[in-house]
Every structure is written in structure tokens, then in C-alpha cells.
Design a protein around this motif. Structure first.
Motif, PDB file in Angstrom:
ATOM      1  N   HIS A 105     -81.274  -1.595 -25.373  1.00 46.19           N
ATOM      2  CA  HIS A 105     -82.451  -2.320 -25.869  1.00 46.19           C
ATOM      3  C   HIS A 105     -82.196  -3.814 -25.768  1.00 46.19           C
ATOM      4  CE1 HIS A 105     -85.734  -3.734 -28.401  1.00 46.19           C
ATOM      5  NE2 HIS A 105     -84.839  -4.402 -29.121  1.00 46.19           N
ATOM      6  N   MET A 106     -83.031  -4.508 -25.024  1.00 51.66           N
ATOM      7  CA  MET A 106     -82.995  -5.966 -24.946  1.00 51.66           C
ATOM      8  C   MET A 106     -84.420  -6.486 -25.014  1.00 51.66           C
ATOM      9  SD  MET A 106     -80.140  -6.703 -21.937  1.00 51.66           S
ATOM     10  CE  MET A 106     -80.849  -5.614 -20.698  1.00 51.66           C
ATOM     11  N   ILE A 107     -84.557  -7.736 -25.412  1.00 49.88           N
ATOM     12  CA  ILE A 107     -85.847  -8.401 -25.345  1.00 49.88           C
ATOM     13  C   ILE A 107     -85.726  -9.556 -24.352  1.00 49.88           C
ATOM     14  CG2 ILE A 107     -86.640  -7.657 -27.602  1.00 49.88           C
ATOM     15  CD1 ILE A 107     -85.776 -10.285 -28.785  1.00 49.88           C
ATOM     16  N   SER A 108     -86.861 -10.068 -23.900  1.00 48.44           N
ATOM     17  CA  SER A 108     -86.875 -11.020 -22.791  1.00 48.44           C
ATOM     18  C   SER A 108     -87.215 -12.426 -23.257  1.00 48.44           C
ATOM     19  CB  SER A 108     -87.904 -10.588 -21.733  1.00 48.44           C
ATOM     20  OG  SER A 108     -87.490  -9.416 -21.076  1.00 48.44           O
ATOM     21  N   GLY A 109     -86.355 -13.364 -22.911  1.00 51.24           N
ATOM     22  CA  GLY A 109     -86.627 -14.762 -23.188  1.00 51.24           C
ATOM     23  C   GLY A 109     -87.341 -15.462 -22.057  1.00 51.24           C
ATOM     24  N   ASN A 139     -85.901  -9.172 -15.330  1.00 55.01           N
ATOM     25  CA  ASN A 139     -85.711  -7.852 -14.724  1.00 55.01           C
ATOM     26  C   ASN A 139     -84.508  -7.184 -15.382  1.00 55.01           C
ATOM     27  OD1 ASN A 139     -85.030  -5.660 -13.032  1.00 55.01           O
ATOM     28  ND2 ASN A 139     -85.871  -6.675 -11.227  1.00 55.01           N
ATOM     29  N   HIS A 140     -84.744  -6.386 -16.407  1.00 52.26           N
ATOM     30  CA  HIS A 140     -83.647  -5.812 -17.178  1.00 52.26           C
ATOM     31  C   HIS A 140     -82.803  -4.843 -16.363  1.00 52.26           C
ATOM     32  CE1 HIS A 140     -85.490  -6.772 -21.404  1.00 52.26           C
ATOM     33  NE2 HIS A 140     -85.423  -7.820 -20.604  1.00 52.26           N
ATOM     34  N   ASP A 141     -83.398  -4.212 -15.360  1.00 56.28           N
ATOM     35  CA  ASP A 141     -82.604  -3.328 -14.502  1.00 56.28           C
ATOM     36  C   ASP A 141     -81.550  -4.119 -13.738  1.00 56.28           C
ATOM     37  OD1 ASP A 141     -83.996  -1.088 -15.324  1.00 56.28           O
ATOM     38  OD2 ASP A 141     -85.426  -1.161 -13.656  1.00 56.28           O
ATOM     39  N   LEU A 142     -81.933  -5.288 -13.205  1.00 50.06           N
ATOM     40  CA  LEU A 142     -80.960  -6.118 -12.503  1.00 50.06           C
ATOM     41  C   LEU A 142     -79.926  -6.687 -13.456  1.00 50.06           C
ATOM     42  CD1 LEU A 142     -83.014  -8.160  -9.853  1.00 50.06           C
ATOM     43  CD2 LEU A 142     -81.499  -6.215  -9.486  1.00 50.06           C
ATOM     44  N   VAL A 143     -80.344  -7.053 -14.661  1.00 48.33           N
ATOM     45  CA  VAL A 143     -79.397  -7.557 -15.664  1.00 48.33           C
ATOM     46  C   VAL A 143     -78.341  -6.499 -15.954  1.00 48.33           C
ATOM     47  CG1 VAL A 143     -79.134  -8.258 -18.066  1.00 48.33           C
ATOM     48  CG2 VAL A 143     -81.001  -9.212 -16.700  1.00 48.33           C
ATOM     49  N   ARG A 144     -78.777  -5.267 -16.163  1.00 43.04           N
ATOM     50  CA  ARG A 144     -77.821  -4.195 -16.467  1.00 43.04           C
ATOM     51  C   ARG A 144     -76.909  -3.909 -15.272  1.00 43.04           C
ATOM     52  NH1 ARG A 144     -82.603  -2.004 -18.960  1.00 43.04           N
ATOM     53  NH2 ARG A 144     -82.435  -2.177 -21.236  1.00 43.04           N
ATOM     54  N   ALA A 145     -77.474  -3.958 -14.069  1.00 41.88           N
ATOM     55  CA  ALA A 145     -76.673  -3.685 -12.871  1.00 41.88           C
ATOM     56  C   ALA A 145     -75.584  -4.738 -12.683  1.00 41.88           C
ATOM     57  CB  ALA A 145     -77.578  -3.636 -11.641  1.00 41.88           C
ATOM     58  N   ALA A 146     -75.847  -5.974 -13.079  1.00 40.47           N
ATOM     59  CA  ALA A 146     -74.884  -7.064 -12.914  1.00 40.47           C
ATOM     60  C   ALA A 146     -73.978  -7.243 -14.126  1.00 40.47           C
ATOM     61  CB  ALA A 146     -75.636  -8.376 -12.644  1.00 40.47           C
ATOM     62  N   TRP A 147     -74.243  -6.501 -15.192  1.00 36.04           N
ATOM     63  CA  TRP A 147     -73.517  -6.694 -16.455  1.00 36.04           C
ATOM     64  C   TRP A 147     -72.009  -6.504 -16.254  1.00 36.04           C
ATOM     65  CZ3 TRP A 147     -76.119  -8.059 -20.953  1.00 36.04           C
ATOM     66  CH2 TRP A 147     -75.350  -8.099 -22.117  1.00 36.04           C
ATOM     67  N   PRO A 148     -71.179  -7.481 -16.678  1.00 37.41           N
ATOM     68  CA  PRO A 148     -69.733  -7.384 -16.445  1.00 37.41           C
ATOM     69  C   PRO A 148     -69.000  -6.598 -17.532  1.00 37.41           C
ATOM     70  CG  PRO A 148     -70.255  -9.491 -17.436  1.00 37.41           C
ATOM     71  CD  PRO A 148     -71.576  -8.782 -17.256  1.00 37.41           C
ATOM     72  N   GLU A 149     -67.906  -5.977 -17.170  1.00 33.97           N
ATOM     73  CA  GLU A 149     -67.115  -5.207 -18.122  1.00 33.97           C
ATOM     74  C   GLU A 149     -66.592  -6.074 -19.248  1.00 33.97           C
ATOM     75  OE1 GLU A 149     -64.006  -2.947 -16.391  1.00 33.97           O
ATOM     76  OE2 GLU A 149     -65.322  -1.806 -15.039  1.00 33.97           O
TER      77      GLU A 149
END
Length: 551
Positions: free
Chosen positions: A248-252, A230-240
Motif C-alpha cells: 500500500h502506497m499513496i502518490s505524491g 506508476n507504483h508498478d515501476l516503483v515496486r519493480a525498481a525497489w532496492p533490497e
């Protein structure tokens, strides 16, 4: 709506859940396993894995001349994890328990389950800084003979035996939507029955609701994984600390690794911690035969490729291939671009390029000694690597530096690749090969790696000029950020019991695998030592199963 009572409900049919289930079957308990995906996905993400397991002071290490110890492993784990938060109290306890298991019972337990190990121990995530910082001081990456599917085999077999004995009910296409409780205790689950779907393993399946269900049990185990699909959740949790999240990301991992289980557990009162700690690779390439959306494969690189950012600037020391995943990710996020480049040679990819995943390693997965000798020690790269070189959109093969850099620039026209700088970086690096000594830290690291016989035998190419035609052709590989693992999750005690916001056990609820941060809500801290994700699933599943069986 159907209602069923049993001793335990396991939500998620991946490795951690299956290990817990197998322990409960052996204890004669009645369990129900529910999973929103079709039965083709039985086994979850582990089926796709390369099958690397972290062990300490193993016979395989000793046979390869490696001197390891629990004390050294603790030093490496502490330097890698960097625990510094009050909520790391459970994670520290889990780290101590995991290290003791990896140095003790783990290997004999694997052997008893029929899980064998490849004799050459790998050295993934080398670190490359000081002795007390991130990385493995010695090789500890033990590849399972048969890769991910072989790890799953004994646990699936036990669960199937439980089905035959009337102890296990398997409910695929059953999506848990909420946990149910009474007097502060989790007592079951409710959810939706989804329409049948013939999707192959890992492929998207429908979400059409055709019914409802409810289950009750004395224990509910959340084994639903993390958020990598879930790239939206990944981006929302992404740390500074890792810079800005990539556009752009791909999924493993497949799309069903969507984080729903975490939200459901939190709504029931479980405490989620360390959501900003995550593990994504920077050596991802787009799959030429994708199974799920944005399907990517990780290159497990040896140390020899020249690593350039999107503009053509060489990455700083010690950000060499295979040394520091998150350090490299943080650096690349400062460049303003979502990709980077390997510049390499045919000789290097033949010796050093491995592709992550069971399907990308048919010799190891099929347990064929003949194929392994042909693929790994014969002339040429392995067939899967050659297929990516031929068919992958991220691979460029050229006969000269000028041709290579021209085509690199053409593949990414929006990025200002400095063609002259790339030429200069290659030329400067090649001049360092005039002597057996020099100031280039990467070449020093390569020579050091080849002192380990496992690397010299099958993993690290002899140092050579990138422009030497005897080692050609030249190859450039465009690399993407590949989402993979959540390092945080549901905080648990050492029996895998979920804790609430006050740190008190939430009765009836357990969490295992990635959903629990592989133990305690984040056993790895900020970073991981490779081989500990599958191992964390095994360890938490084993502990949960034993705890629930004890009652």
C-alpha cells in the motif's frame, strides 16, 4: 501525420523543460514543446510544490545567524550521496557544479527572474547522525515567496512571449512514442495526438488516439520526469536495502509521472543508471480532497511528535520526525506493515505541522503577509492543517491516552497495535520532562533545534508533556509511504547531453530534471539534501538551454 522542423524539441512542459525553453527563447531559437497532458497541467509537478530551494551561504542564512560555506555543503552532500559506483562519475561532476551554483550564481539568477525568498530559512532533513554522514548541518531550505507557482512564473512568461513572437509552438495532447534518428543521431520524435480533454490540473486525462505527428530538430530534450506516479515501476525498481516494497502506497505526484520518457530514451540508445535509487516519504497522509488517484500529501514535520511503528514501538534514534527520510523508510520496512503513527498534541501541530504543496499553503502561495501572520503566528494550526485534522481519515483526536490508543487500534484492526506499549511509551517520554536535561535523544534534539531562532520562532514547539491538557487535545496521525522522486535516470554530461552505454555522447539527445536524475543520472547519489529537486530542475534546464543555444 504532420511533420515540423525546429531548432529544439522539448518533451515535457514541466519546470526543467520550461527553463531550457526560456533560455532558448532568449537566444532567439525556434522550439516546440510537446506534452501528453492538457494545457491545464502546464508547469508539471513544480506547480504543486512547496517551493523549497537549497542555497549555500545566502544573505537569508546570514541574517538568521547561520554560518554556512561551500566546504560544509560539500561535506554534507558527500556524506548524504554516498557515491560508490563507476557510473557515479558524471553524478560527482554534477554535484560539484550544483554546489558551486548554489553557493554562487543561483541566488542572483533567481532574483533577476523576479523569484523572491521567505526570510526564515528552514531546516529540512536534519540527519542526526555524525558530522560526515547524511543530512544538512545547517538550515538551507529557502522557501520561495509564492511557492511552486512563483518559481514557474518567469519561465512560463518567457515561453508565452516566445509563442507571441513565433519562436515557440506549444503542442499539448501530443504524446511522444519514439525518438527518430539518422546515422546514430537523434533527429526528432514521433507520436500520437490524443483527444482533447478538459481534465483539471493533475487529474487523469484520456489516452484516446486521434492522430499522429512527427517533429524534427537539431536537439531533442527529454523532460518527462520520473516514475513516482506508476507504483508498478516503483515496486519493480525497489532496492533490497530498503526492505520489501510496500503493498500500500499513496502518490505524491499525478499518474502521468509514469516513466514513459525514460523507456523511450533507453530504446533510442540512452543509458539509464541508478534506477534503484529513489526518494519516497514516510509521512504521507491521504488527501481528503484528492485530485489524482491515491493522492497523498506529505506532512513536513517539526521534531517533536512521538513516532511509533504499526505495533506501537517507538522508532530508534536518530529516526525522529524530519531527520532521516530513507533511514526511517528502511527501518519501517522491517516491521511488516505499511503504516506508522505520529502521536502528538494540538500545540505541536500548531507550531510544527506544515503540509507540502502550493495548494496547502495559500498564505505563502498567495504572497499575503497579512494571511501569513494570521496563519503562522496566530492561535491555532493553519487552516489546511485543521482541515486535515477534521476531515482526514488518518487523523484521530482524543481527550485521553486510553481513548486515543483504542481508536488507533480500531483504525488498523489487522495490525497488532500493543495498546499497553503505546501507553508506556507516552508515559516514559513524558517523565523526561521533569528535568531540563535527561537521556532522551529526541528531547535533546528538540532543545538543540530551538537554539536556532528560525525554528524557535515558527517551527519547533516548546518541549511539553504529551498528556498535558494545556497542550491538548491528543492527536494520532496514521502515516503512509508517499511516492515522490526518482534519484536515477538518463546519464548526462555537464551540458545535459545524453550518454550511451559506452559513456559516449548520443548526438542530438539531451535530458533534464528528474528524467536525468537531476543531473548526470543521479546527482544525489543514494539520498538527497532537501530543496535540491526543484533546484536540480532549474540547474539542468539552465545548462541544457545554454548548451543548445551555443550549438
Amino acid at each position: 501525420m504532420s511533420t515540423t522542423e525546429c531548432d529544439a524539441i522539448i518533451v515535457g512542459a514541466g519546470l526543467a523543460g520550461l527553463v531550457a525553453a526560456a533560455e532558448l527563447v532568449d537566444a532567439g531559437k525556434r522550439i516546440t514543446i510537446v506534452d501528453q497532458e492538457p494545457e491545464a497541467t502546464f508547469g508539471g509537478q513544480a506547480w504543486w510544490s512547496f517551493g523549497g530551494l537549497f542555497l549555500v551561504d545566502s544573505p537569508e542564512q546570514r541574517r538568521m545567524g547561520i554560518r554556512d560555506s561551500l566546504e560544509l555543503a560539500r561535506q554534507d552532500w558527500a556524506g548524504t550521496a554516498g557515491f560508490d559506483r563507476p557510473e557515479d562519475d558524471q553524478a560527482r561532476a554534477w554535484a560539484d557544479a550544483y554546489l558551486a551554483w548554489a553557493a554562487g550564481e543561483k541566488r542572483a539568477w533567481l532574483k533577476q527572474k523576479g523569484i523572491g525568498l521567505f526570510p526564515v530559512v528552514g531546516w529540512a532533513e536534519r540527519g542526526g547522525d555524525t558530522a560526515t554522514r547524511h543530512g544538512n548541518s545547517v538550515p538551507r531550505f529557502h522557501i520561495v515567496w509564492g511557492t511552486g507557482p512563483a518559481i514557474l512564473e518567469p519561465f512560463i512568461a518567457t515561453v508565452r512571449r516566445g509563442v507571441d513572437a513565433g519562436l515557440v509552438t506549444l503542442l499539448f495532447r501530443h504524446r511522444v512514442d519514439t525518438l527518430t534518428g539518422t546515422d546514430g543521431r537523434v533527429v526528432g520524435v514521433r507520436g500520437s495526438v490524443l483527444a482533447p480533454d478538459s481534465a483539471e490540473r493533475g487529474a487523469p486525462s484520456n489516452r484516446d488516439v486521434v492522430g499522429e505527428f512527427a517533429l524534427e530538430a537539431s536537439a531533442v530534450v527529454i523532460a518527462t520526469g520520473g516514475i513516482g506516479g506508476n507504483h508498478d515501476l516503483v515496486r519493480a525498481a525497489w532496492p533490497e536495502r530498503l526492505g520489501t516494497a510496500p503493498q500500500h502506497m499513496i502518490s505524491g505526484v499525478p499518474a502521468h509521472v509514469d516513466g514513459r520518457g525514460l523507456g523511450i530514451a533507453e530504446a533510442a540508445g540512452a543509458r539509464l543508471v541508478n534506477g534503484d535509487r529513489m526518494w519516497h516519504y514516510v509521512e504521507g497522509v491521504q488527501n481528503h480532497a484528492p485530485v489524482w488517484a491515491k493522492h497523498g500529501i506529505r506532512i513536513l514535520p517539526g521534531p517533536s511528535s512521538l513516532w511509533l511503528d504499526a505495533t506501537g514501538r517507538r522508532l530508534p534514534t536518530p529516526l525522529f520526525p524530519g531527520f532521516d527520510t530513507l533511514g526511517t523508510l528502511a527501518h519501517l520496512r522491517t516491521t511488516g506493515y505499511d503504516h506508522s503513527w505520529f502521536v502528538t498534541t494540538q500545540s505541536i501541530i500548531e507550531k510544527e505541522f506544515a503540509l507540502s504543496g502550493s495548494e496547502q499553503n495559500p498564505d505563502l502561495t498567495g504572497r499575503s503577509v497579512r494571511e501569513l501572520l494570521r496563519q503562522r503566528l496566530g492561535k491555532g494550526a493553519t487552516e489546511p492543517v485543521e482541515a486535515f485534522k477534521e476531515k482526514g481519515v488518518d487523523f484521530i483526536v482524543a481527550s485521553s491516552v486510553d481513548e486515543l490508543v483504542t481508536r488507533m487500534a480500531a483504525l488498523e484492526p489487522e495490525a497488532p497495535l500493543d495498546v499497553a506499549r503505546v501507553r508506556d511509551e507516552i508515559a516514559a517520554r513524558d517523565r523526561m520532562l521533569d528535568n531540563d536535561f535527561g537521556k532522551d535523544a529526541q528531547l535533546t534534539a528538540i532543545r538543540g533545534a530551538r537554539k536556532y531562532r528560525g525554528d524557535k520562532l515558527i517551527r519547533v514547539a516548546p518541549p511539553h508533556r504529551l498528556t498535558d491538557p494545556k497542550h491538548g487535545p491528543l492527536i494520532a496521525v496514521r502515516l503512509h509511504v508517499l511516492t515522490r522522486k526518482s534519484l536515477g535516470g538518463i546519464q548526462t554530461d555537464l551540458d545535459c547531453r545524453a550518454l550511451d552505454a559506452s559513456g559516449t555522447v548520443l548526438p542530438g539527445l539531451y535530458a533534464v530534471g528528474e528524467a536525468a536524475g537531476f543531473g548526470g543520472g543521479g546527482v544525489h547519489g543514494y539520498r538527497s539534501l532537501e530543496g535540491t529537486f526543484l533546484g536540480g530542475c532549474l540547474h539542468t534546464g539552465l545548462r541544457a538551454g545554454r548548451a543548445i543555444a551555443r550549438g
